[in-house]
Scaffold this motif. Structure first.
Motif, PDB file in Angstrom:
ATOM      1  N   GLU A 248      32.698  40.494  44.671  1.00 37.65           N
ATOM      2  CA  GLU A 248      32.627  41.552  45.677  1.00 37.65           C
ATOM      3  C   GLU A 248      31.173  41.822  46.086  1.00 37.65           C
ATOM      4  O   GLU A 248      30.870  42.022  47.269  1.00 37.65           O
ATOM      5  N   ARG A 249      30.281  41.816  45.093  1.00 39.45           N
ATOM      6  CA  ARG A 249      28.871  42.075  45.422  1.00 39.45           C
ATOM      7  C   ARG A 249      28.265  40.915  46.213  1.00 39.45           C
ATOM      8  O   ARG A 249      27.453  41.129  47.108  1.00 39.45           O
TER       9      ARG A 249
ATOM     10  N   LEU B 170      39.156  34.402  47.934  1.00 38.08           N
ATOM     11  CA  LEU B 170      39.521  33.671  46.719  1.00 38.08           C
ATOM     12  C   LEU B 170      39.523  34.582  45.498  1.00 38.08           C
ATOM     13  O   LEU B 170      40.089  34.240  44.462  1.00 38.08           O
ATOM     14  N   SER B 171      38.890  35.739  45.598  1.00 38.85           N
ATOM     15  CA  SER B 171      38.786  36.672  44.473  1.00 38.85           C
ATOM     16  C   SER B 171      39.921  37.697  44.512  1.00 38.85           C
ATOM     17  O   SER B 171      40.067  38.425  45.507  1.00 38.85           O
TER      18      SER B 171
ATOM     19  N   ARG C 227      23.405  51.638  43.049  1.00 38.54           N
ATOM     20  CA  ARG C 227      23.397  50.961  41.758  1.00 38.54           C
ATOM     21  C   ARG C 227      24.736  50.274  41.493  1.00 38.54           C
ATOM     22  O   ARG C 227      24.787  49.191  40.914  1.00 38.54           O
ATOM     23  N   GLY C 228      25.819  50.907  41.942  1.00 32.87           N
ATOM     24  CA  GLY C 228      27.123  50.280  41.787  1.00 32.87           C
ATOM     25  C   GLY C 228      27.208  48.959  42.525  1.00 32.87           C
ATOM     26  O   GLY C 228      27.786  47.987  42.021  1.00 32.87           O
ATOM     27  N   MET C 229      26.631  48.901  43.717  1.00 32.53           N
ATOM     28  CA  MET C 229      26.658  47.649  44.466  1.00 32.53           C
ATOM     29  C   MET C 229      25.650  46.644  43.916  1.00 32.53           C
ATOM     30  O   MET C 229      25.843  45.433  44.011  1.00 32.53           O
ATOM     31  N   ARG C 230      24.590  47.141  43.292  1.00 33.55           N
ATOM     32  CA  ARG C 230      23.559  46.238  42.753  1.00 33.55           C
ATOM     33  C   ARG C 230      23.952  45.661  41.398  1.00 33.55           C
ATOM     34  O   ARG C 230      23.747  44.477  41.129  1.00 33.55           O
TER      35      ARG C 230
END
Length: 245
Positions: free
Chosen positions: A48-49, A104-105, A213-216
């Motif tokens: 996702e990131r 695909l995820s 931070r959640g996305m990093r």
């Protein structure tokens, strides 16, 4: 790892039920047991990131090269118009590629389903925005709030229209019934709309370090998640097991 030595049969059955539930949550891309660490909870997987970063890089390339092409002083300062045009065209064409690869995820597909579905909490969230209620309890949200869902839907539609009009500008013979002038008009108007929405998106991210931070890192603070996305934890861990770290 939790030891089961000396446990009763009922305790062992409860442990197995818990593991099965955690596996189901993990497959659906929700809060993942076993990946919780020190008061934090997993919000995004690596896939996702990567989709977010890839889309962000391509989008910034599109916007930056468009600025170098259409803003006079910037175009004169940068020059290399042919290079700017080439980068703009190919970054625009490749823009959907990270999302297509992300399909695909399983976690990414689960997030797409969340973004594509409005829940009662989202209506509460929108009413709170209309009434200018700013406190988190007034704005209940799942993993994504109503604003994030609207943004995702709008930007996805806008990218498709931009690709379509861009291709018509590039290959004028594809649909001779549509004039190149009409394509340029729609492309330019929508480009300004995308620029405004992107600035608002980055401004909201700048105002929330925990969200960034959640996305990093993929993890967010559990207290932040309970305060800003209470429906997310309540749905993925309805028995309150998220209390245990």
């Amino acid at each position: 790892m939790t030891s089961m030595a000396g446990s009763t049969p009922e305790r062992r059955r409860s442990w197995v039920r818990g593991r099965l539930r955690d596996g189901k949550v993990a497959r659906e891309g929700g809060v993942q047991k076993g990946r919780v660490r020190e008061g934090r909870v997993r919000r995004f997987t690596v896939a996702e990131r990567m989709v977010h970063r890839g889309t962000g890089v391509l989008m910034l390339l599109c916007v930056a090269t468009a600025a170098c092409l259409y803003i006079g002083p910037l175009a004169q300062a940068v020059g290399r118009r042919h290079l700017m045009v080439t980068v703009h065209e190919w970054s625009g064409i490749l823009l959907p590629a990270p999302v297509l690869l992300g399909l695909l995820s399983p976690a990414f597909r689960a997030d797409l389903r969340r973004l594509n579905r409005f829940a009662p909490a989202d209506r509460h969230w929108l009413r709170a925005v209309r009434r200018r209620l700013m406190e988190p309890p007034d704005r209940p949200a799942g993993k994504f709030n109503a604003g994030q869902k609207l943004y995702a839907g709008w930007i996805a539609g806008a990218v498709l229209v931009m690709m379509f009009t861009g291709l018509l500008m590039w290959f004028t013979h594809l649909l001779p019934g549509i004039s190149r002038t009409s394509s340029i008009f729609v492309h330019d108007i929508l480009a300004w709309g995308i620029a405004v929405v992107l600035l608002a998106h980055m401004r909201k991210a700048y105002q929330d370090p925990e969200s960034r931070r959640g996305m990093r890192t993929g993890y967010v603070d559990r207290v932040w998640a309970k305060r800003n996305h209470s429906e997310w934890l309540a749905k993925d861990e309805p028995d309150g097991s998220h209390q245990q770290v």
